[in-house]
Design a protein around this motif. Structure first.
Motif, PDB file in Angstrom:
ATOM      1  N   ASP A   1      -5.657   8.732  -1.350  1.00  0.00           N
ATOM      2  CA  ASP A   1      -5.242   7.956  -0.175  1.00  0.00           C
ATOM      3  C   ASP A   1      -6.288   6.921   0.245  1.00  0.00           C
ATOM      4  O   ASP A   1      -5.954   5.801   0.637  1.00  0.00           O
ATOM      5  CB  ASP A   1      -4.981   8.901   1.000  1.00  0.00           C
ATOM      6  CG  ASP A   1      -3.516   9.339   1.036  1.00  0.00           C
ATOM      7  OD1 ASP A   1      -2.801   9.033   0.062  1.00  0.00           O
ATOM      8  OD2 ASP A   1      -3.101   9.970   2.012  1.00  0.00           O
ATOM      9  N   MET A   2      -7.565   7.320   0.163  1.00  0.00           N
ATOM     10  CA  MET A   2      -8.639   6.451   0.663  1.00  0.00           C
ATOM     11  C   MET A   2      -8.758   5.149  -0.140  1.00  0.00           C
ATOM     12  O   MET A   2      -9.327   4.170   0.337  1.00  0.00           O
ATOM     13  CB  MET A   2      -9.979   7.199   0.632  1.00  0.00           C
ATOM     14  CG  MET A   2     -10.031   8.382   1.567  1.00  0.00           C
ATOM     15  SD  MET A   2      -9.840   7.872   3.274  1.00  0.00           S
ATOM     16  CE  MET A   2      -9.786   9.436   4.126  1.00  0.00           C
TER      17      MET A   2
ATOM     18  N   PHE B   1      -3.839   7.612   5.309  1.00  0.00           N
ATOM     19  CA  PHE B   1      -2.382   7.621   5.455  1.00  0.00           C
ATOM     20  C   PHE B   1      -1.858   8.989   5.884  1.00  0.00           C
ATOM     21  O   PHE B   1      -0.892   9.087   6.635  1.00  0.00           O
ATOM     22  CB  PHE B   1      -1.714   7.189   4.145  1.00  0.00           C
ATOM     23  CG  PHE B   1      -1.851   5.727   3.858  1.00  0.00           C
ATOM     24  CD1 PHE B   1      -0.980   4.814   4.431  1.00  0.00           C
ATOM     25  CD2 PHE B   1      -2.846   5.263   3.034  1.00  0.00           C
ATOM     26  CE1 PHE B   1      -1.103   3.456   4.176  1.00  0.00           C
ATOM     27  CE2 PHE B   1      -2.980   3.910   2.770  1.00  0.00           C
ATOM     28  CZ  PHE B   1      -2.116   3.002   3.343  1.00  0.00           C
TER      29      PHE B   1
ATOM     30  N   VAL C   1      -6.124   3.543  -1.589  1.00  0.00           N
ATOM     31  CA  VAL C   1      -4.853   2.824  -1.659  1.00  0.00           C
ATOM     32  C   VAL C   1      -4.912   1.449  -0.987  1.00  0.00           C
ATOM     33  O   VAL C   1      -4.513   0.434  -1.560  1.00  0.00           O
ATOM     34  CB  VAL C   1      -3.729   3.690  -1.028  1.00  0.00           C
ATOM     35  CG1 VAL C   1      -2.487   2.868  -0.775  1.00  0.00           C
ATOM     36  CG2 VAL C   1      -3.407   4.858  -1.946  1.00  0.00           C
ATOM     37  N   SER C   2      -5.457   1.402   0.225  1.00  0.00           N
ATOM     38  CA  SER C   2      -5.472   0.142   0.973  1.00  0.00           C
ATOM     39  C   SER C   2      -6.339  -0.906   0.263  1.00  0.00           C
ATOM     40  O   SER C   2      -5.954  -2.079   0.161  1.00  0.00           O
ATOM     41  CB  SER C   2      -5.996   0.398   2.388  1.00  0.00           C
ATOM     42  OG  SER C   2      -5.989  -0.792   3.119  1.00  0.00           O
ATOM     43  N   ALA C   3      -7.503  -0.487  -0.230  1.00  0.00           N
ATOM     44  CA  ALA C   3      -8.400  -1.420  -0.919  1.00  0.00           C
ATOM     45  C   ALA C   3      -7.735  -1.999  -2.166  1.00  0.00           C
ATOM     46  O   ALA C   3      -7.827  -3.204  -2.433  1.00  0.00           O
ATOM     47  CB  ALA C   3      -9.706  -0.717  -1.291  1.00  0.00           C
TER      48      ALA C   3
ATOM     49  N   LEU D   1       7.552   8.957   0.322  1.00  0.00           N
ATOM     50  CA  LEU D   1       6.704   8.479   1.413  1.00  0.00           C
ATOM     51  C   LEU D   1       7.261   7.221   2.081  1.00  0.00           C
ATOM     52  O   LEU D   1       6.828   6.844   3.159  1.00  0.00           O
ATOM     53  CB  LEU D   1       5.305   8.165   0.867  1.00  0.00           C
ATOM     54  CG  LEU D   1       4.439   9.385   0.551  1.00  0.00           C
ATOM     55  CD1 LEU D   1       3.318   9.004  -0.387  1.00  0.00           C
ATOM     56  CD2 LEU D   1       3.885   9.973   1.833  1.00  0.00           C
ATOM     57  N   LEU D   2       8.217   6.564   1.422  1.00  0.00           N
ATOM     58  CA  LEU D   2       8.731   5.306   1.969  1.00  0.00           C
ATOM     59  C   LEU D   2       9.911   5.519   2.908  1.00  0.00           C
ATOM     60  O   LEU D   2      10.393   4.574   3.518  1.00  0.00           O
ATOM     61  CB  LEU D   2       9.148   4.372   0.824  1.00  0.00           C
ATOM     62  CG  LEU D   2       8.049   4.056  -0.190  1.00  0.00           C
ATOM     63  CD1 LEU D   2       8.605   3.251  -1.346  1.00  0.00           C
ATOM     64  CD2 LEU D   2       6.917   3.300   0.480  1.00  0.00           C
TER      65      LEU D   2
ATOM     66  N   ARG E   1       0.921   4.149  -2.745  1.00  0.00           N
ATOM     67  CA  ARG E   1       0.683   5.544  -2.354  1.00  0.00           C
ATOM     68  C   ARG E   1       1.785   6.451  -2.890  1.00  0.00           C
ATOM     69  O   ARG E   1       1.538   7.588  -3.288  1.00  0.00           O
ATOM     70  CB  ARG E   1       0.621   5.634  -0.823  1.00  0.00           C
ATOM     71  CG  ARG E   1       0.249   7.013  -0.341  1.00  0.00           C
ATOM     72  CD  ARG E   1       0.067   7.063   1.151  1.00  0.00           C
ATOM     73  NE  ARG E   1      -0.186   8.431   1.576  1.00  0.00           N
ATOM     74  CZ  ARG E   1       0.485   9.058   2.536  1.00  0.00           C
ATOM     75  NH1 ARG E   1       1.423   8.432   3.207  1.00  0.00           N
ATOM     76  NH2 ARG E   1       0.202  10.299   2.839  1.00  0.00           N
TER      77      ARG E   1
ATOM     78  N   ALA F   1       0.841  -1.207   0.000  1.00  0.00           N
ATOM     79  CA  ALA F   1       0.000   0.000   0.000  1.00  0.00           C
ATOM     80  C   ALA F   1       0.876   1.257   0.000  1.00  0.00           C
ATOM     81  O   ALA F   1       0.586   2.223  -0.705  1.00  0.00           O
ATOM     82  CB  ALA F   1      -0.920  -0.001   1.214  1.00  0.00           C
ATOM     83  N   LYS F   2       1.972   1.223   0.779  1.00  0.00           N
ATOM     84  CA  LYS F   2       2.861   2.390   0.826  1.00  0.00           C
ATOM     85  C   LYS F   2       3.503   2.641  -0.537  1.00  0.00           C
ATOM     86  O   LYS F   2       3.701   3.785  -0.940  1.00  0.00           O
ATOM     87  CB  LYS F   2       3.942   2.179   1.893  1.00  0.00           C
ATOM     88  CG  LYS F   2       3.398   2.341   3.304  1.00  0.00           C
ATOM     89  CD  LYS F   2       4.485   2.095   4.335  1.00  0.00           C
ATOM     90  CE  LYS F   2       3.907   2.171   5.748  1.00  0.00           C
ATOM     91  NZ  LYS F   2       4.842   1.696   6.760  1.00  0.00           N
TER      92      LYS F   2
ATOM     93  N   VAL G   1      -6.314  -6.127   7.660  1.00  0.00           N
ATOM     94  CA  VAL G   1      -5.878  -4.785   7.254  1.00  0.00           C
ATOM     95  C   VAL G   1      -7.129  -3.958   6.935  1.00  0.00           C
ATOM     96  O   VAL G   1      -8.015  -4.429   6.224  1.00  0.00           O
ATOM     97  CB  VAL G   1      -4.967  -4.885   6.001  1.00  0.00           C
ATOM     98  CG1 VAL G   1      -4.587  -3.499   5.498  1.00  0.00           C
ATOM     99  CG2 VAL G   1      -3.739  -5.721   6.312  1.00  0.00           C
ATOM    100  N   PRO G   2      -7.233  -2.732   7.458  1.00  0.00           N
ATOM    101  CA  PRO G   2      -8.410  -1.898   7.141  1.00  0.00           C
ATOM    102  C   PRO G   2      -8.486  -1.613   5.635  1.00  0.00           C
ATOM    103  O   PRO G   2      -7.457  -1.410   4.999  1.00  0.00           O
ATOM    104  CB  PRO G   2      -8.156  -0.605   7.915  1.00  0.00           C
ATOM    105  CG  PRO G   2      -7.024  -0.870   8.822  1.00  0.00           C
ATOM    106  CD  PRO G   2      -6.272  -2.042   8.310  1.00  0.00           C
ATOM    107  N   TRP G   3      -9.714  -1.581   5.115  1.00  0.00           N
ATOM    108  CA  TRP G   3      -9.893  -1.347   3.679  1.00  0.00           C
ATOM    109  C   TRP G   3      -9.715   0.120   3.336  1.00  0.00           C
ATOM    110  O   TRP G   3      -9.390   0.459   2.199  1.00  0.00           O
ATOM    111  CB  TRP G   3     -11.276  -1.847   3.228  1.00  0.00           C
ATOM    112  CG  TRP G   3     -11.299  -3.339   3.192  1.00  0.00           C
ATOM    113  CD1 TRP G   3     -11.515  -4.171   4.245  1.00  0.00           C
ATOM    114  CD2 TRP G   3     -11.017  -4.175   2.070  1.00  0.00           C
ATOM    115  NE1 TRP G   3     -11.391  -5.479   3.843  1.00  0.00           N
ATOM    116  CE2 TRP G   3     -11.098  -5.509   2.506  1.00  0.00           C
ATOM    117  CE3 TRP G   3     -10.719  -3.936   0.732  1.00  0.00           C
ATOM    118  CZ2 TRP G   3     -10.890  -6.585   1.657  1.00  0.00           C
ATOM    119  CZ3 TRP G   3     -10.514  -5.015  -0.118  1.00  0.00           C
ATOM    120  CH2 TRP G   3     -10.597  -6.318   0.350  1.00  0.00           C
ATOM    121  N   ILE G   4      -9.974   0.973   4.298  1.00  0.00           N
ATOM    122  CA  ILE G   4      -9.744   2.408   4.069  1.00  0.00           C
ATOM    123  C   ILE G   4      -8.785   2.899   5.144  1.00  0.00           C
ATOM    124  O   ILE G   4      -9.044   2.750   6.337  1.00  0.00           O
ATOM    125  CB  ILE G   4     -11.064   3.196   4.133  1.00  0.00           C
ATOM    126  CG1 ILE G   4     -11.994   2.743   3.006  1.00  0.00           C
ATOM    127  CG2 ILE G   4     -10.801   4.696   4.036  1.00  0.00           C
ATOM    128  CD1 ILE G   4     -13.365   3.383   3.044  1.00  0.00           C
ATOM    129  N   VAL G   5      -7.659   3.443   4.711  1.00  0.00           N
ATOM    130  CA  VAL G   5      -6.655   3.952   5.657  1.00  0.00           C
ATOM    131  C   VAL G   5      -6.368   5.411   5.320  1.00  0.00           C
ATOM    132  O   VAL G   5      -6.080   5.733   4.160  1.00  0.00           O
ATOM    133  CB  VAL G   5      -5.338   3.133   5.562  1.00  0.00           C
ATOM    134  CG1 VAL G   5      -4.284   3.713   6.494  1.00  0.00           C
ATOM    135  CG2 VAL G   5      -5.576   1.668   5.886  1.00  0.00           C
TER     136      VAL G   5
END
Lengths: 140, 168
Positions: free
Chosen positions: A42-43, B44, A45-47, B127-128, A35, A31-32, B38-42
Motif C-alpha cells: 500500500d505504501m 489506503f 502505490v501512490s508514489a 477495492l474499486l 492497489r 492509484a486505486k 497528492v501525498p506520496w505515501i497514502v
C-alpha cells in the motif's frame, strides 16, 4: 524501410503519451487501480501512481523525437513486459480488476481484448527496440 | 573507424538514467504544481477503515476473513449482482445485492435467514467498489449490530486463495 521504422517509433511514442494522460489527470483513481492488482505494498502505490505516467510521457516524447532512442525503446519494452505480467497475474488469480492501461474510468477491465491490445503494443516495442539497436550499431 | 563512431553514442545506462531522472523530476514538479498535491505515501487501509467507521462498520482483511469462514454465527454476504454471485462467490456466502437496500431490506435479509446477532461480513467485487460499504451501512441501520466490511472484496478473497463456490 527506415521511414517505416521511424514512423513506427513515433506512433509508439504517441501511444505512450495518450496512455499517460488520464493517469496524470486523476492520479488517485490510477492509484486505486494499481492497489487493486494487489501486487505492490500500500505504501508504494501512490508514489508509483504519481511517477509512472510521467516516465511514460518522457519515454513517449523520446520515441517521438528520437532523443535517447535506445534507452526509450528499451524502457518501453520493459514497461510493457511489467504491465503484461501484472495483467497476467491478475487474470490468473481471477481478479476482475480494471486494466489502468489507457484510462482510469471503469470501462477498461482486463479481458482477452486488453491482452491482445497490449501484446500487440509489446510486439511493436520489441520491433522498434531491435531496429534502434541494430541501427545504432550500424550507423553510430 | 567504427570504434571512433561508437564514442558518439551515450552509454545505454546513461540514456536510461536520463529517462528515469526526467520522469521523476517531472512527477515531483507537476505534483507540486497541483492545487492540492497528492501525498506520496497514502495508507489506503487506514482510509478504508476510517470510511467504514464513519458508516458504523468494522473492516476485515481477506486473510483474517478466511479464518472466520465457517465459524458459528458468521455469515458472508455478497453485495454484488445476483449474476456475479451465480458465477463465483465466497464458499457458503449469501447473495444480497446492494440494490436491496433501496427496497424492503428487512424482508430481503429475513429471507436469507440473517439474524440481528449474526456477525455479518459484507463484500463486493474489489477495492474499486463501494457496494459493500453502502449495503453494510444499510444493514447497520436496519438493526444488524455486527456488520464488518471486507474492502478488498471478492478479488482480495481470490488473491489469498479463499474457498469459493460456483467458479465459472
Amino acid at each position: 524501410m527506415r521511414v517505416f521504422f521511424v514512423l513506427l517509433r513515433m506512433a509508439l511514442g504517441l501511444v505512450f503519451l495518450i496512455a499517460a494522460w488520464d493517469k496524470i489527470v486523476d492520479p488517485m483513481a490510477f492509484a486505486k487501480i494499481i492497489r487493486n492488482y494487489q501486487i505492490l505494498p500500500d505504501m508504494a502505490v501512490s508514489a508509483v501512481a504519481l511517477t509512472l505516467p510521467w516516465i511514460e510521457v518522457v519515454v513517449g516524447m523520446c520515441l517521438l523525437t528520437g532523443f535517447v532512442a535506445r534507452g526509450a525503446s528499451l524502457s518501453a519494452s520493459l514497461m510493457m513486459a511489467v504491465f503484461l505480467s501484472a495483467m497476467a497475474w491478475a487474470w490468473h488469480k481471477g481478479i476482475a480488476t480494471q486494466c489502468g492501461c489507457f484510462t482510469t474510468k471503469a470501462d477498461d477491465a482486463i479481458s482477452q481484448a486488453t491482452f491482445i491490445r497490449d501484446g500487440s503494443i509489446m510486439a511493436v516495442c520489441l520491433l522498434v527496440t531491435l531496429d534502434v539497436f541494430l541501427r545504432a550499431r550500424r550507423e553510430p | 573507424m567504427a570504434g571512433v563512431g561508437m564514442r558518439r553514442l551515450a552509454p545505454l545506462w546513461l540514456e536510461l538514467a536520463v529517462i528515469v531522472i526526467l520522469g521523476l523530476g517531472l512527477s515531483v514538479a507537476m505534483n507540486m504544481a497541483r492545487q492540492e498535491p497528492v501525498p506520496w505515501i497514502v495508507d489506503f487501509a487506514a482510509l478504508d477503515k476510517r470510511d467504514a467507521l464513519r458508516r458504523g462498520l468494522e473492516t476485515i482483511d481477506p486473510h483474517a476473513a478466511v479464518t472466520m469462514l465457517g465459524k458459528p454465527g458468521v455469515v458472508f454476504v455478497d453485495a454484488r449482482t445476483a449474476e456475479e454471485f451465480a458465477m463465483h462467490h465466497v464458499a457458503g456466502a449469501k447473495s444480497l445485492p446492494q440494490e436491496a437496500m433501496y427496497g424492503d431490506l428487512d424482508a430481503a435479509a429475513g429471507n436469507l435467514g440473517l439474524r440481528a446477532e449474526d456477525r455479518i461480513v459484507v463484500y463486493c467485487g474489489n477495492l474499486l467498489c463501494d457496494k459493500s460499504k453502502e449495503l453494510g451501512e444499510a444493514l447497520r441501520t436496519a438493526g444488524f449490530a455486527y456488520v464488518t466490511v471486507m474492502p478488498e472484496g471478492f478479488d482480495g478473497w481470490l488473491a489469498v486463495g479463499g474457498p469459493t463456490e460456483g467458479g465459472a
